[in-house]
Design a protein around this motif. Structure first.
Motif, PDB file in Angstrom:
ATOM      1  N   ARG A  16       0.873  -1.172   0.000  1.00 35.32           N
ATOM      2  CA  ARG A  16       0.000   0.000   0.000  1.00 35.32           C
ATOM      3  C   ARG A  16       0.908   1.219   0.000  1.00 35.32           C
ATOM      4  O   ARG A  16       1.781   1.353   0.850  1.00 35.32           O
ATOM      5  N   CYS A  17       0.687   2.074  -0.973  1.00 37.64           N
ATOM      6  CA  CYS A  17       1.476   3.293  -1.099  1.00 37.64           C
ATOM      7  C   CYS A  17       0.930   4.374  -0.170  1.00 37.64           C
ATOM      8  O   CYS A  17      -0.196   4.275   0.327  1.00 37.64           O
ATOM      9  N   ALA A  18       1.723   5.409   0.042  1.00 35.07           N
ATOM     10  CA  ALA A  18       1.333   6.503   0.930  1.00 35.07           C
ATOM     11  C   ALA A  18       0.033   7.171   0.486  1.00 35.07           C
ATOM     12  O   ALA A  18      -0.717   7.684   1.315  1.00 35.07           O
ATOM     13  N   ASP A  19      -0.260   7.137  -0.811  1.00 36.45           N
ATOM     14  CA  ASP A  19      -1.500   7.753  -1.310  1.00 36.45           C
ATOM     15  C   ASP A  19      -2.695   6.794  -1.263  1.00 36.45           C
ATOM     16  O   ASP A  19      -3.774   7.108  -1.745  1.00 36.45           O
ATOM     17  N   GLY A  20      -2.497   5.596  -0.687  1.00 34.48           N
ATOM     18  CA  GLY A  20      -3.590   4.638  -0.541  1.00 34.48           C
ATOM     19  C   GLY A  20      -3.736   3.655  -1.688  1.00 34.48           C
ATOM     20  O   GLY A  20      -4.511   2.710  -1.600  1.00 34.48           O
ATOM     21  N   THR A  21      -3.001   3.857  -2.768  1.00 33.48           N
ATOM     22  CA  THR A  21      -3.092   2.936  -3.895  1.00 33.48           C
ATOM     23  C   THR A  21      -2.309   1.657  -3.590  1.00 33.48           C
ATOM     24  O   THR A  21      -1.485   1.616  -2.672  1.00 33.48           O
ATOM     25  N   VAL A  52       5.940   2.878   1.297  1.00 39.52           N
ATOM     26  CA  VAL A  52       5.024   1.781   1.015  1.00 39.52           C
ATOM     27  C   VAL A  52       5.068   0.800   2.176  1.00 39.52           C
ATOM     28  O   VAL A  52       6.069   0.704   2.881  1.00 39.52           O
ATOM     29  N   THR A  53       3.955   0.098   2.368  1.00 40.99           N
ATOM     30  CA  THR A  53       3.842  -0.886   3.441  1.00 40.99           C
ATOM     31  C   THR A  53       3.383  -2.207   2.847  1.00 40.99           C
ATOM     32  O   THR A  53       2.412  -2.231   2.073  1.00 40.99           O
ATOM     33  N   LEU A  54       4.033  -3.290   3.205  1.00 38.92           N
ATOM     34  CA  LEU A  54       3.628  -4.606   2.735  1.00 38.92           C
ATOM     35  C   LEU A  54       2.279  -4.962   3.347  1.00 38.92           C
ATOM     36  O   LEU A  54       2.108  -4.904   4.564  1.00 38.92           O
ATOM     37  N   VAL A  55       1.311  -5.302   2.501  1.00 38.18           N
ATOM     38  CA  VAL A  55      -0.019  -5.664   3.000  1.00 38.18           C
ATOM     39  C   VAL A  55      -0.435  -7.076   2.606  1.00 38.18           C
ATOM     40  O   VAL A  55      -1.414  -7.610   3.125  1.00 38.18           O
ATOM     41  N   ASP A  79     -11.479  -3.416  -5.190  1.00 45.75           N
ATOM     42  CA  ASP A  79     -12.283  -4.053  -4.140  1.00 45.75           C
ATOM     43  C   ASP A  79     -11.882  -5.511  -3.944  1.00 45.75           C
ATOM     44  O   ASP A  79     -11.799  -5.997  -2.818  1.00 45.75           O
ATOM     45  N   ALA A  80     -11.640  -6.224  -5.028  1.00 45.42           N
ATOM     46  CA  ALA A  80     -11.224  -7.627  -4.930  1.00 45.42           C
ATOM     47  C   ALA A  80      -9.842  -7.745  -4.297  1.00 45.42           C
ATOM     48  O   ALA A  80      -9.585  -8.657  -3.506  1.00 45.42           O
ATOM     49  N   LYS A  81      -8.949  -6.812  -4.630  1.00 44.55           N
ATOM     50  CA  LYS A  81      -7.620  -6.806  -4.004  1.00 44.55           C
ATOM     51  C   LYS A  81      -7.739  -6.545  -2.509  1.00 44.55           C
ATOM     52  O   LYS A  81      -7.070  -7.200  -1.699  1.00 44.55           O
ATOM     53  N   GLU A  82      -8.588  -5.597  -2.135  1.00 43.27           N
ATOM     54  CA  GLU A  82      -8.793  -5.295  -0.712  1.00 43.27           C
ATOM     55  C   GLU A  82      -9.368  -6.506   0.021  1.00 43.27           C
ATOM     56  O   GLU A  82      -8.984  -6.795   1.151  1.00 43.27           O
ATOM     57  N   ALA A  83     -10.276  -7.242  -0.627  1.00 46.28           N
ATOM     58  CA  ALA A  83     -10.854  -8.447  -0.022  1.00 46.28           C
ATOM     59  C   ALA A  83      -9.780  -9.517   0.165  1.00 46.28           C
ATOM     60  O   ALA A  83      -9.757 -10.211   1.188  1.00 46.28           O
ATOM     61  N   SER A  87      -8.688 -10.965   3.747  1.00 42.12           N
ATOM     62  CA  SER A  87      -8.839 -12.396   4.035  1.00 42.12           C
ATOM     63  C   SER A  87      -7.617 -12.987   4.706  1.00 42.12           C
ATOM     64  O   SER A  87      -7.691 -14.062   5.302  1.00 42.12           O
ATOM     65  N   THR A  88      -6.495 -12.308   4.637  1.00 41.35           N
ATOM     66  CA  THR A  88      -5.266 -12.837   5.230  1.00 41.35           C
ATOM     67  C   THR A  88      -4.820 -12.067   6.471  1.00 41.35           C
ATOM     68  O   THR A  88      -3.787 -12.377   7.048  1.00 41.35           O
ATOM     69  N   GLN A  89      -5.592 -11.094   6.904  1.00 42.51           N
ATOM     70  CA  GLN A  89      -5.182 -10.247   8.023  1.00 42.51           C
ATOM     71  C   GLN A  89      -4.986 -11.023   9.324  1.00 42.51           C
ATOM     72  O   GLN A  89      -4.147 -10.663  10.128  1.00 42.51           O
TER      73      GLN A  89
END
Length: 93
Positions: A16-21, A52-55, A79-83, A87-89
């Protein structure tokens, strides 16, 4: 005997980039790649969107599989990427 490419684990990952992308890529060394992204040398896209942060990350046995998974993730909607990330959090690595 040196390490054969097929013996080296590869990873498909999202940051996840600093701008949220989100940025999706593959590597054989996650920590080195994250360091590169955060120093501005990882990818043109992330260079201006630091830090950037590894998500998300998946381990693969070879480069081809990691690259194929990268391609399939890149084709997903945000949305699918966010899901996928969600799912792995709660799963320990």
């Amino acid at each position: 005997m040196g390490t054969n490419e097929s013996e080296t684990a590869c990873y498909t990952y999202m940051v996840r980039c600093a701008d949220g992308t989100l940025y999706t890529g593959w590597t054989n060394d996650l920590q080195k790649r994250l360091t590169a992204h955060n120093s501005g040398k990882g990818a043109k896209y992330t260079a201006s969107r630091r830090p950037v942060t590894l998500v998300y990350a998946e381990r693969h046995e070879d480069k081809i599989t990691a690259m194929q998974r990268e391609y399939s993730i890149k084709r997903l909607t945000k949305d699918a990427k966010e899901a996928l990330i969600e799912s792995t959090q709660n799963i320990a690595d």
